[in-house]
Design an enzyme around this catalytic site. Structure first.
Site, PDB file in Angstrom:
ATOM      1  N   HIS A 396      48.108  31.501  38.339  1.00 46.09           N
ATOM      2  CA  HIS A 396      48.045  32.963  38.277  1.00 46.09           C
ATOM      3  C   HIS A 396      46.612  33.422  38.003  1.00 46.09           C
ATOM      4  CE1 HIS A 396      49.691  37.028  37.367  1.00 46.09           C
ATOM      5  NE2 HIS A 396      48.604  37.092  36.603  1.00 46.09           N
ATOM      6  N   GLU A 397      45.966  32.793  37.033  1.00 44.94           N
ATOM      7  CA  GLU A 397      44.610  33.218  36.679  1.00 44.94           C
ATOM      8  C   GLU A 397      43.619  32.893  37.787  1.00 44.94           C
ATOM      9  OE1 GLU A 397      44.359  35.153  34.231  1.00 44.94           O
ATOM     10  OE2 GLU A 397      46.383  34.766  33.534  1.00 44.94           O
ATOM     11  N   HIS A 400      43.380  35.451  40.467  1.00 39.40           N
ATOM     12  CA  HIS A 400      42.567  36.626  40.165  1.00 39.40           C
ATOM     13  C   HIS A 400      41.137  36.486  40.697  1.00 39.40           C
ATOM     14  CE1 HIS A 400      45.265  39.150  38.008  1.00 39.40           C
ATOM     15  NE2 HIS A 400      45.517  38.272  37.056  1.00 39.40           N
ATOM     16  N   GLU A 419      47.544  42.384  39.473  1.00 33.94           N
ATOM     17  CA  GLU A 419      48.588  41.562  38.865  1.00 33.94           C
ATOM     18  C   GLU A 419      49.727  41.228  39.837  1.00 33.94           C
ATOM     19  OE1 GLU A 419      47.930  40.086  36.393  1.00 33.94           O
ATOM     20  OE2 GLU A 419      46.471  41.289  35.298  1.00 33.94           O
TER      21      GLU A 419
END
Length: 740
Positions: A396-397, A400, A419
């Site tokens: 997930h990170e 980004h 997000e």
């Protein structure tokens, strides 16, 4: 002047008048003092005249003609002299955080917002440039919880060799010409092409060390630092290089001073709702895309990590003091600036060698993860219980890097752009990481994840304020600007908001819906095209939606338009209508059906034990299947819906799945079961979770209080008293409201 805020709405002001002057580069020179819990030093800001004033700027003046000539051929770049020298080993112990792999990004990957700022339009401007009269121009920066000591203009024209940035034959003593020359030099410096970044950093360093040429007047407000120069009435004439001496405050909300789990002091930026304005004076709006370089000094024994492109090596300046130097050459919002100072230790991870040569980790007291350029913050909460939670959180990170950094939201209220995409891509990245899985197994895990996210979205919609559930709260006003660039972020300071996942979940389900509508292959092709086209830019929702529908025109024929996507998904609260109509298709997933079967076994076993009472009758042995971590979460969430589970079932449940050894997501649901059924043997698990997994345990406090059980309420107060000083302000505020 301060923008008037409604204290009942908890709106966040963005005070910087970015339409008049836009910061292009920061140079920070800081000292970290753990005894006083203060970061002190100097910041130098290099500006360009903003878009609102550019048409009437000094471009028409003879002394600034070089600013309109972008074809100027400059001499060969000089070698870069970066202030990093020999290495001194640092003695330290355990640490937990991820330092990103070496940057290989294209130096030409620059953000370009095409002169469009973000945020909620404000009726108040920080200065009036159309009717100046004799009024001095006021530069407004975002700033709070800082002690500003001095502000001065920098004489960049005094730097040796700086003549290459001006065509003037000589520097005269005429004040006006000299001021124009300084601003011309800064303009030429910030406008250097990306492939000359080393030369640019070199001259930024030299200019930041140049002598001052006059102090500037300044005042500080609750949210701003206002700077002016007497008799300077336009942004074009205002100094474009200024130096600020300042100190942070121990209570400043941009950084957290705390200790790691070994009791050693550390300080780090913790993703505060106010971003970095309590760390250094800056321009917070996303439109203020800038590069930066920083030298940070700390006592020997501490390691300074920052979101820089380089791997810094410490330089000993004097006995007991080390200096660390970092830089970033890709323009990004000031909110992405990150620092972490502590007794970190570099840990080599053999299992990740192919993708990531080293991994620097450090313990944080919350259970959140946060991503900034070249550094990932991970809590120790994601590490125990196998690789699943840590792996998915990392995915997930990492996502980004594309959505949040390489592509940013032009309007901060559209959090879903960052997000939602990161949540959607998390599944794709995690599937690639598990190369041993078949296509069907990957799809099964993704449908299982969709089932869990549906349950969380349903619960959040039922238990949160409707206005906080809207992904595009400004609707048709999204992306509109005030004249100065100052704006308001709706509900930006609302403490409960940081614990909400609606922007993650509704955004994810929108992207899932679109992928199913156009087909996965077509969807991913459009997504790749979008990333390539908008890399380095700030976007609104319609930028992606329009491109997707243009690439898939057959969808318009079926009635899928940007307008109805806004209406059904982004501009309304609650569960999106198309998601309700789609039905819970994930129930057909084999992994979900397997959990349903196990839930039935547990419920039937619970009923038999309750009917048998205290009589010890021989029970038919029930065989329970081994479950994946996400299946365990779904199992426990399903059992939470049961009105009563007897103590023997809870004991058997923990023993069967070794719940105390599972990851934090599983243990959280186990703690919820313990609290709901007042299972006293599990209270130790709840206490441990509240102490070690603070952010994930916030709402457990509410559950402990709502049962109105004396033992549980005592447990809540005991844990909060022990953990409060290590909590971030938002978490502490939310918990305090539950307890008192």
């Amino acid at each position: 002047m301060e923008t008037q805020l409604d204290p009942m709405k908890d709106d966040l002001p963005l005070m910087a008048n970015t339409n008049y002057m836009l910061v292009k580069h920061y140079v920070l020179d800081l000292d970290v003092d753990f005894k006083s819990k203060v970061i002190e030093g100097i910041i130098v800001l290099f500006f360009e005249t903003g878009s609102q004033y550019r048409k009437t700027s000094c471009l028409d003046k003879e002394s600034c003609q070089s600013q309109v000539d972008e074809t100027c051929k400059m001499r060969t770049s000089e070698p870069c002299h970066i202030p990093v020298t020999n290495v001194r080993a640092c003695s330290s112990k355990t640490a937990v955080c991820g330092k990103g792999e070496e940057d290989t990004s294209d130096k030409n990957g620059n953000h370009s917002n095409k002169e469009q700022a973000s945020g909620i339009s404000s009726s108040q401007d920080c200065c009036d440039i159309e009717n100046h009269g004799n009024k001095d121009f006021l530069l407004v920066l975002d700033c709070c919880d800082l002690s500003v000591l001095k502000v001065e203009e920098i004489d960049v024209a005094a730097v040796s060799g700086i003549e290459k940035f001006t065509r003037s034959a000589k520097i005269t003593d005429v004040s006006k010409e000299l001021e124009n020359l300084r601003n011309q030099i800064v303009h030429e410096l910030v406008a250097l092409p990306a492939d000359r970044w080393k030369e640019q950093l070199y001259y930024f360093t030299r200019c930041s060390q140049a002598p001052g040429c006059g102090e500037l007047l300044f005042t500080t407000g609750t949210w701003s630092l206002e700077i002016r120069k007497s008799r300077i009435q336009t942004p074009a004439d205002f100094p474009h290089a200024i130096r600020i001496w300042y100190k942070t405050k121990p209570e400043g909300r941009s950084v957290t001073w705390t200790t790691d789990q070994s009791g050693r002091p550390c300080v780090y930026t913790m993703g505060s709702p106010i971003n970095n304005r309590a760390l250094f004076p800056c321009q917070e709006p996303p439109v203020a895309l800038s590069t930066w370089q920083a030298s940070v000094r700390a006592a020997a024994g501490f390691v300074v990590l920052m979101s820089g492109e380089n791997s810094a090596e410490p330089v000993q300046l004097q006995e007991g003091i080390l200096s660390w130097y970092y830089y970033v050459t890709m323009p990004m919002p000031a909110s992405t600036f990150t620092i972490a100072v502590g007794c970190w230790q570099e840990v080599k991870q053999q299992s990740f060698t192919a993708a990531n040569q080293t991994n620097v980790e450090f313990p944080l007291p919350s259970s959140q993860a946060d991503f900034s350029p070249h550094i990932i913050f991970l809590s120790q909460s994601v590490l125990p219980g196998g690789s699943h939670l840590c792996g998915t959180r990392l995915c997930h990170e990492i996502a980004h890097a594309w959505f949040g950094l390489a592509i940013g939201a032009r309007d901060w209220t559209e959090e879903w752009i960052s997000e939602g995409f990161a949540t959607f891509l998390e599944d794709i990245f995690w599937a690639r990481a598990q190369q041993q899985l078949s296509h069907d197994e990957v799809k099964g895990q993704q449908e299982l994840k969709a089932s869990l996210r549906w349950r969380r979205l349903r619960d959040e919609v039922q238990n949160s304020e409707e206005e906080l559930q809207v992904l595009r709260p400004k609707k048709e006003s999204t992306g509109e600007l005030s004249e100065s660039g100052a704006s308001i972020v709706k509900h930006g300071l609302k403490a409960e908001k940081i614990f909400m996942q609606v922007h993650y979940l509704k955004g994810y389900f929108l992207l899932r819906f679109l992928a199913r509508a156009v087909g996965e292959a077509s969807y991913l092709a459009s997504l790749q095209k979008f990333v390539q086209k908008f890399h380095g830019q700030l976007v609104l929702s319609q930028d992606f939606l329009c491109m997707l529908l243009e690439d898939n025109p057959e969808q318009k024929k079926s009635g899928l338009t940007v307008e109805n996507i806004f209406e059904n998904w982004l501009d309304t609260s609650g569960i999106p209508k198309p998601l309700l109509e789609e039905g819970e298709t994930w129930k057909e997933c084999r992994l979900v059906q397997q959990v349903s079967g196990e839930v039935t076994k547990w419920i039937q076993t619970n009923q038999r034990i309750r009917k048998s009472g205290k009589k010890k009758r021989k029970q038919d042995e029930v065989v329970f299947q081994k479950l994946l971590p996400d299946q365990l979460v779904l199992l426990l969430e399903s059992l939470l819906e049961e009105k009563t589970l007897c103590p023997r079932i809870l004991q058997c449940l923990e023993k069967t799945y070794q719940l105390r050894e599972q990851d934090a997501e599983v243990r959280h649901r186990w703690c919820e079961l313990v609290v709901k059924h007042k299972y006293v043997p599990g209270y130790g698990d709840v206490e441990k979770f509240l102490r070690e997994d603070q952010a994930m345990g916030v709402y457990l406090y509410g559950e402990l209080m709502v049962n109105e059980d004396v033992k549980q309420q005592e447990l809540a107060h005991k844990c909060f008293a022990a953990a409060r000083e290590h909590m971030d302000a938002s978490s502490a505020k939310v918990v305090a409201e539950m307890l008192f």
